[in-house]
Design a protein around this motif. Structure first.
Motif, PDB file in Angstrom:
ATOM      1  N   GLU A  95      14.928 -25.853  -2.092  1.00  0.00           N
ATOM      2  CA  GLU A  95      14.578 -26.631  -3.292  1.00  0.00           C
ATOM      3  C   GLU A  95      13.089 -26.989  -3.284  1.00  0.00           C
ATOM      4  O   GLU A  95      12.424 -26.949  -4.321  1.00  0.00           O
ATOM      5  CB  GLU A  95      15.424 -27.901  -3.354  1.00  0.00           C
ATOM      6  N   ASP A  96      12.555 -27.343  -2.115  1.00  0.00           N
ATOM      7  CA  ASP A  96      11.128 -27.662  -2.000  1.00  0.00           C
ATOM      8  C   ASP A  96      10.270 -26.466  -2.398  1.00  0.00           C
ATOM      9  O   ASP A  96       9.245 -26.617  -3.063  1.00  0.00           O
ATOM     10  CB  ASP A  96      10.776 -28.051  -0.563  1.00  0.00           C
ATOM     11  N   ASN A  99      10.149 -26.387  -6.142  1.00  0.00           N
ATOM     12  CA  ASN A  99       9.838 -27.581  -6.924  1.00  0.00           C
ATOM     13  C   ASN A  99       8.711 -28.452  -6.394  1.00  0.00           C
ATOM     14  O   ASN A  99       8.231 -29.331  -7.104  1.00  0.00           O
ATOM     15  CB  ASN A  99      11.109 -28.439  -7.049  1.00  0.00           C
ATOM     16  N   LYS A 100       8.266 -28.229  -5.170  1.00  0.00           N
ATOM     17  CA  LYS A 100       7.269 -29.127  -4.584  1.00  0.00           C
ATOM     18  C   LYS A 100       5.943 -29.067  -5.318  1.00  0.00           C
ATOM     19  O   LYS A 100       5.262 -30.065  -5.489  1.00  0.00           O
ATOM     20  CB  LYS A 100       7.081 -28.775  -3.113  1.00  0.00           C
ATOM     21  N   TRP A 101       5.517 -27.863  -5.722  1.00  0.00           N
ATOM     22  CA  TRP A 101       4.218 -27.706  -6.369  1.00  0.00           C
ATOM     23  C   TRP A 101       4.301 -27.198  -7.796  1.00  0.00           C
ATOM     24  O   TRP A 101       3.292 -26.919  -8.405  1.00  0.00           O
ATOM     25  CB  TRP A 101       3.334 -26.759  -5.549  1.00  0.00           C
ATOM     26  N   ASN A 102       5.511 -27.048  -8.332  1.00  0.00           N
ATOM     27  CA  ASN A 102       5.649 -26.524  -9.686  1.00  0.00           C
ATOM     28  C   ASN A 102       4.842 -25.231  -9.853  1.00  0.00           C
ATOM     29  O   ASN A 102       4.022 -25.073 -10.755  1.00  0.00           O
ATOM     30  CB  ASN A 102       5.196 -27.556 -10.728  1.00  0.00           C
ATOM     31  N   THR A 103       5.065 -24.307  -8.962  1.00  0.00           N
ATOM     32  CA  THR A 103       4.329 -23.048  -8.954  1.00  0.00           C
ATOM     33  C   THR A 103       4.598 -22.232 -10.209  1.00  0.00           C
ATOM     34  O   THR A 103       5.657 -22.336 -10.826  1.00  0.00           O
ATOM     35  CB  THR A 103       4.748 -22.198  -7.741  1.00  0.00           C
ATOM     36  N   ALA A 104       3.623 -21.411 -10.572  1.00  0.00           N
ATOM     37  CA  ALA A 104       3.873 -20.373 -11.572  1.00  0.00           C
ATOM     38  C   ALA A 104       4.729 -19.309 -10.886  1.00  0.00           C
ATOM     39  O   ALA A 104       4.582 -19.055  -9.688  1.00  0.00           O
ATOM     40  CB  ALA A 104       2.564 -19.770 -12.053  1.00  0.00           C
ATOM     41  N   ILE A 105       5.650 -18.704 -11.621  1.00  0.00           N
ATOM     42  CA  ILE A 105       6.512 -17.668 -11.050  1.00  0.00           C
ATOM     43  C   ILE A 105       6.554 -16.497 -12.015  1.00  0.00           C
ATOM     44  O   ILE A 105       6.902 -16.667 -13.192  1.00  0.00           O
ATOM     45  CB  ILE A 105       7.934 -18.196 -10.792  1.00  0.00           C
ATOM     46  N   PHE A 106       6.192 -15.326 -11.521  1.00  0.00           N
ATOM     47  CA  PHE A 106       6.166 -14.145 -12.385  1.00  0.00           C
ATOM     48  C   PHE A 106       6.324 -12.880 -11.551  1.00  0.00           C
ATOM     49  O   PHE A 106       6.080 -12.870 -10.353  1.00  0.00           O
ATOM     50  CB  PHE A 106       4.842 -14.081 -13.168  1.00  0.00           C
ATOM     51  N   SER A 107       6.738 -11.815 -12.209  1.00  0.00           N
ATOM     52  CA  SER A 107       6.762 -10.506 -11.566  1.00  0.00           C
ATOM     53  C   SER A 107       5.570  -9.714 -12.078  1.00  0.00           C
ATOM     54  O   SER A 107       5.056  -9.965 -13.180  1.00  0.00           O
ATOM     55  CB  SER A 107       8.065  -9.757 -11.873  1.00  0.00           C
ATOM     56  N   GLY A 108       5.099  -8.773 -11.262  1.00  0.00           N
ATOM     57  CA  GLY A 108       3.933  -8.007 -11.682  1.00  0.00           C
ATOM     58  C   GLY A 108       3.529  -6.971 -10.662  1.00  0.00           C
ATOM     59  O   GLY A 108       4.194  -6.763  -9.644  1.00  0.00           O
ATOM     60  N   THR A 109       2.394  -6.328 -10.956  1.00  0.00           N
ATOM     61  CA  THR A 109       1.873  -5.240 -10.132  1.00  0.00           C
ATOM     62  C   THR A 109       0.450  -5.559  -9.706  1.00  0.00           C
ATOM     63  O   THR A 109      -0.365  -6.000 -10.520  1.00  0.00           O
ATOM     64  CB  THR A 109       1.880  -3.917 -10.916  1.00  0.00           C
ATOM     65  N   VAL A 110       0.136  -5.328  -8.445  1.00  0.00           N
ATOM     66  CA  VAL A 110      -1.209  -5.572  -7.922  1.00  0.00           C
ATOM     67  C   VAL A 110      -2.139  -4.461  -8.405  1.00  0.00           C
ATOM     68  O   VAL A 110      -1.941  -3.284  -8.088  1.00  0.00           O
ATOM     69  CB  VAL A 110      -1.211  -5.618  -6.383  1.00  0.00           C
ATOM     70  N   THR A 111      -3.153  -4.838  -9.180  1.00  0.00           N
ATOM     71  CA  THR A 111      -4.091  -3.856  -9.724  1.00  0.00           C
ATOM     72  C   THR A 111      -5.420  -3.827  -8.984  1.00  0.00           C
ATOM     73  O   THR A 111      -6.142  -2.841  -9.032  1.00  0.00           O
ATOM     74  CB  THR A 111      -4.361  -4.133 -11.213  1.00  0.00           C
ATOM     75  N   ASN A 243      17.687 -13.334 -10.462  1.00  0.00           N
ATOM     76  CA  ASN A 243      18.828 -14.189 -10.812  1.00  0.00           C
ATOM     77  C   ASN A 243      18.836 -15.456  -9.969  1.00  0.00           C
ATOM     78  O   ASN A 243      19.123 -16.554 -10.465  1.00  0.00           O
ATOM     79  CB  ASN A 243      20.133 -13.421 -10.622  1.00  0.00           C
ATOM     80  N   TYR A 244      18.509 -15.320  -8.700  1.00  0.00           N
ATOM     81  CA  TYR A 244      18.447 -16.475  -7.810  1.00  0.00           C
ATOM     82  C   TYR A 244      17.346 -17.439  -8.250  1.00  0.00           C
ATOM     83  O   TYR A 244      17.555 -18.661  -8.319  1.00  0.00           O
ATOM     84  CB  TYR A 244      18.205 -16.008  -6.383  1.00  0.00           C
ATOM     85  N   ILE A 245      16.177 -16.911  -8.575  1.00  0.00           N
ATOM     86  CA  ILE A 245      15.055 -17.754  -9.007  1.00  0.00           C
ATOM     87  C   ILE A 245      15.420 -18.521 -10.265  1.00  0.00           C
ATOM     88  O   ILE A 245      15.165 -19.733 -10.383  1.00  0.00           O
ATOM     89  CB  ILE A 245      13.790 -16.902  -9.221  1.00  0.00           C
ATOM     90  N   ARG A 246      16.029 -17.840 -11.217  1.00  0.00           N
ATOM     91  CA  ARG A 246      16.410 -18.520 -12.468  1.00  0.00           C
ATOM     92  C   ARG A 246      17.376 -19.668 -12.181  1.00  0.00           C
ATOM     93  O   ARG A 246      17.304 -20.723 -12.829  1.00  0.00           O
ATOM     94  CB  ARG A 246      17.035 -17.514 -13.431  1.00  0.00           C
ATOM     95  N   SER A 247      18.276 -19.471 -11.235  1.00  0.00           N
ATOM     96  CA  SER A 247      19.230 -20.531 -10.898  1.00  0.00           C
ATOM     97  C   SER A 247      18.542 -21.715 -10.235  1.00  0.00           C
ATOM     98  O   SER A 247      18.986 -22.869 -10.357  1.00  0.00           O
ATOM     99  CB  SER A 247      20.324 -19.986  -9.986  1.00  0.00           C
TER     100      SER A 247
END
Length: 250
Positions: A95-96, A99-111, A243-247
């Motif tokens: 949970e930390d 939720n500890k830092w309210n991080t941005a969460i995204f999927s992507g590709t390293v360019t 799916n886990y992240i969304r939960s």
């Protein structure tokens, strides 16, 4: 200090990392403080093997302030003789982590992926910056198609292994995955050798450590800190991770 254990970093962090109100300092140690109620960092034992070159861009007026001033510079590879330091990650529950830092969460590709050196009045710290093109957003003020610059807690070199950064140190150009960086604001800074550097002057985002805040797709499957995520320790696809992240962020 409850169960959290802070950890050391090469030429950056040591066992005396404290909150801003603490007074103890060392000449050759540094600290990152993110005033969101706590802090995070990383780095530890380092073994240097082969060091492949990474193309470095030229500093320009469009770059973050630390590069314009010369405090931060792009380099091809870190030195081969960095000191050995032992450390532990700070304890965080699942949970930390979300939720500890309210991080941005995204999927992507390293360019883009570039090593950097940051100078603190003679002290030098080695890191890397990854530019990631966003494919899907789970949380944060980011749009699909944006490119996000993320400060990594270690340099990137093919033969370099570090405790506390085993996941993110395997990042390469073209890597795809899910990333959870902190968005830096004016209260996030790094102190070392008597010099204070705002982290947003280096990059707008950064990873709290090199283990728990990235899920990478590799030829051998999904690469992440499985023992730190017991609920999905057997996950084989990014879809399961999503799916886990969304939960966790509902």
């Amino acid at each position: 200090m409850n169960r959290e254990t802070l950890f050391e970093s090469i030429s950056m962090l040591d066992e005396d990392i404290l909150e801003r109100s603490e007074n103890k300092k060392r000449r050759n140690s540094g600290r990152i403080i993110i005033t969101l109620g706590t802090m995070a960092a990383c780095l530890a034992l380092i073994f240097t093997l082969a060091l492949p070159s990474i193309n470095k861009p030229l500093e320009s007026a469009s770059m973050p302030a630390a590069f314009q001033s010369g405090i931060a510079k792009y380099i091809e590879s870190p030195p081969t003789d960095l000191p050995f330091t032992k450390a532990d990650l700070m304890w965080l529950s699942q949970e930390d982590i979300f939720n500890k830092w309210n991080t941005a969460i995204f999927s992507g590709t390293v360019t883009k992926l570039n090593n950097i050196v940051i100078s603190f009045k003679g002290d030098k710290a080695y890191r890397a910056i990854a530019e990631i093109k966003v494919d899907n957003i789970f949380r944060g003020a980011i749009d699909k198609g944006d490119t996000v610059s993320v400060l990594l807690p270690c340099p990137i070199s093919g033969g370099m292994l570090m405790t506390g950064t085993e996941i993110i140190s395997q990042l390469t150009l073209g890597s795809t995955g899910i990333f959870m960086p902190i968005e830096y604001d004016g209260s996030a800074y790094w102190e070392q050798n008597g010099y204070t550097l705002k982290l947003q002057d280096v990059a707008p985002y950064g990873l709290a450590d090199g283990m728990r805040f990235a899920f990478l797709k590799s030829g051998d499957g999904i690469l992440f800190a499985r023992d730190m995520y017991p609920v999905i320790s057997e996950a084989k696809t990014l879809e399961e991770i999503e799916n886990y992240i969304r939960s966790m962020i509902k």
